[in-house]
Design a protein around this motif. Structure first.
Motif: not given
Ligand SMILES: *Cc1c(COP(=O)(O)O)cnc(C)c1O
Length: 405
Positions: A60-61, A64, A85-86, A88-89, A131, A157, A159, A181, A186, A194, A400, A404
């Motif tokens: 997911g990263l 984005l 948010t997580f 990664a955003t 998100v 986002d 994900c 993601s 998920k 993936g 999430v 994780k």
């Molecule tokens: C899980 C998640 C991601 C990143 O996904 P990955 O596959 O772990 O890289 C990004 N944004 C949000 C909000 C997520 O929950």
């Protein structure tokens, strides 16, 4: 009774043979990178979202990050994201060279406070990343209106929100592009990492396709940044099978959420609220409670696993210590981070497990109320959060995966 936070084994049980055959087929074909399974999955997932194109990537990263790069976003640019948010955003933005600009979240939905986006926009702003947190769509109409006014790109986002809907449209088809993601926990999860970028813009799809595979637009002609963010064939073969179950799994989540709601609402916890216009897919079932730690401890003693999504807002993460933000700047996100608790939520969860979790929550709250008036749980109206938002009917909160890191 033991209740895990998530049980993937039980979820896979009914499709185990089909999954096994797909895995063997990839092994026997000997084609492990991209290939037909990936292309078919991309077409199927784009169709599922109601978009024209999808490009599979390794997480997911990356989805984005490559979406941002495909729109030419990089050094000197600013991208607006929510404070809750997580990580990664935010890090996807940082990795392009751009700066994430945070906006506080709405106290009811826990999603970005759409009324505050405008004031975060500067001449450097290039994009907004709403998100769809916990499986609930952001109120996208005002986001798209603000973006149109300022000529900004919107990258959803999504994900945590596979299959969520907003006023009849699937998330992933509303912004200029979207990132999903397939992290195993998920709503749609692979057997490893993936992700996917979804868009209806053919140029963006082509650029993401090149960016994920060494910047190649033709073989061995590397015209864009030579990253490697490909989706494995084996993951695509698993995801194709699981995609067919997604709506059913999401319905199961929604039904658990209704059971939780009927047990917990009107009591001492704040339960997620759901708007009829939004199809919430409950990636996480997040309640708010003042003495979260003691409830979490009690549930652990009762054999119930819970999670916190997330205990620290983005601006207070050590990695962003030098980003110029300080404690107190995003009061809603900060208060939520101390009160939210994610209860077990997975499609294979049994009705008696949901009821057991609900009654264990209630038992603890009434017990602590008797024990100590000072530590009793707040009534819904006592949980006062600065009401920054003038807007927004009720949709929901979600979070999430607990596995994780
Ligand atoms: C899980 C998640 C991601 C990143 O996904 P990955 O596959 O772990 O890289 C990004 N944004 C949000 C909000 C997520 O929950």
């Amino acid at each position: 009774m033991k209740v895990p936070f998530i049980d993937l084994e039980a979820q896979h049980q009914p499709i185990r043979d089909e999954l096994r055959r797909a895995l063997y087929r990839v092994m026997d074909d000997g084609a492990f990178i991209l290939g037909e399974e990936v292309t078919l999955f991309e077409q199927e997932f784009a169709g599922y979202c109601g978009a024209s194109y999808a490009v599979g990537v390794d997480c997911g990263l990356s989805a984005l990050k490559l979406a941002l790069l495909a729109f030419g976003i990089g050094a000197g640019d600013e991208v607006v994201i929510p404070a809750n948010t997580f990580i990664a955003t935010a890090s996807a933005v940082t990795f392009t060279g751009a700066r994430p600009v945070l906006v506080d979240v709405d106290a009811t939905t826990f999603n970005i406070d759409v009324t505050q986006i405008e004031s975060a926009i500067t001449p450097r702003t290039r994009a907004i990343i709403p998100v769809h947190l916990y499986g609930q769509a952001v109120d996208m109409d005002p986001v798209m209106d603000t973006a149109a006014c300022h000529d900004l790109i919107v990258i959803e986002d999504a994900c945590q929100a596979h299959g969520a809907r907003y006023k009849g449209r699937s998330v992933g088809s509303i912004g200029h592009a979207a990132a999903f993601s397939f992290y195993p926990s998920k709503n749609l999860g692979a057997f490893g990492d993936g992700g996917i970028v979804v868009t209806s813009d053919s140029e963006v799809a082509n650029r993401v396709q090149a960016l994920r595979n060494y910047g190649q637009e033709q073989r061995y002609v590397h015209s864009l940044e030579p990253h490697n963010h490909r989706l494995d064939t084996i993951q695509a073969s698993v995801l194709r099978i699981k995609l067919r179950q997604l709506d059913e799994w999401n319905e199961a989540r929604r039904s658990m959420a209704r059971t939780y709601e009927s047990q917990l609402s009107g009591g001492e916890v704040v339960t997620p609220s759901e708007s009829p216009d939004f199809r919430h897919v409950y990636h996480l079932y997040v309640i708010r409670v003042r003495d979260r730690e003691s409830l979490q401890r009690h549930l652990r003693e009762e054999g119930i696993d819970t999670g916190i999504h997330y205990p620290t807002p983005v601006h207070l993460q050590p990695y962003y210590a030098n980003s110029g933000y300080r404690q107190g700047q995003f009061p809603v996100a900060e208060q939520l981070s101390g009160e939210i608790l994610s209860l077990p939520m997975f499609p294979a969860m049994l009705a008696e497990q949901v009821e057991y979790v609900g009654s264990s929550v209630l038992a603890h709250l009434s017990g602590s109320q008797k024990g100590d008036r000072k530590n009793r749980q707040p009534k819904r109206e006592e949980i006062s959060i600065p009401q920054t938002s003038t807007s927004v009917e009720s949709y929901e909160p979600r979070a999430v995966p607990t596995d994780k890191a």
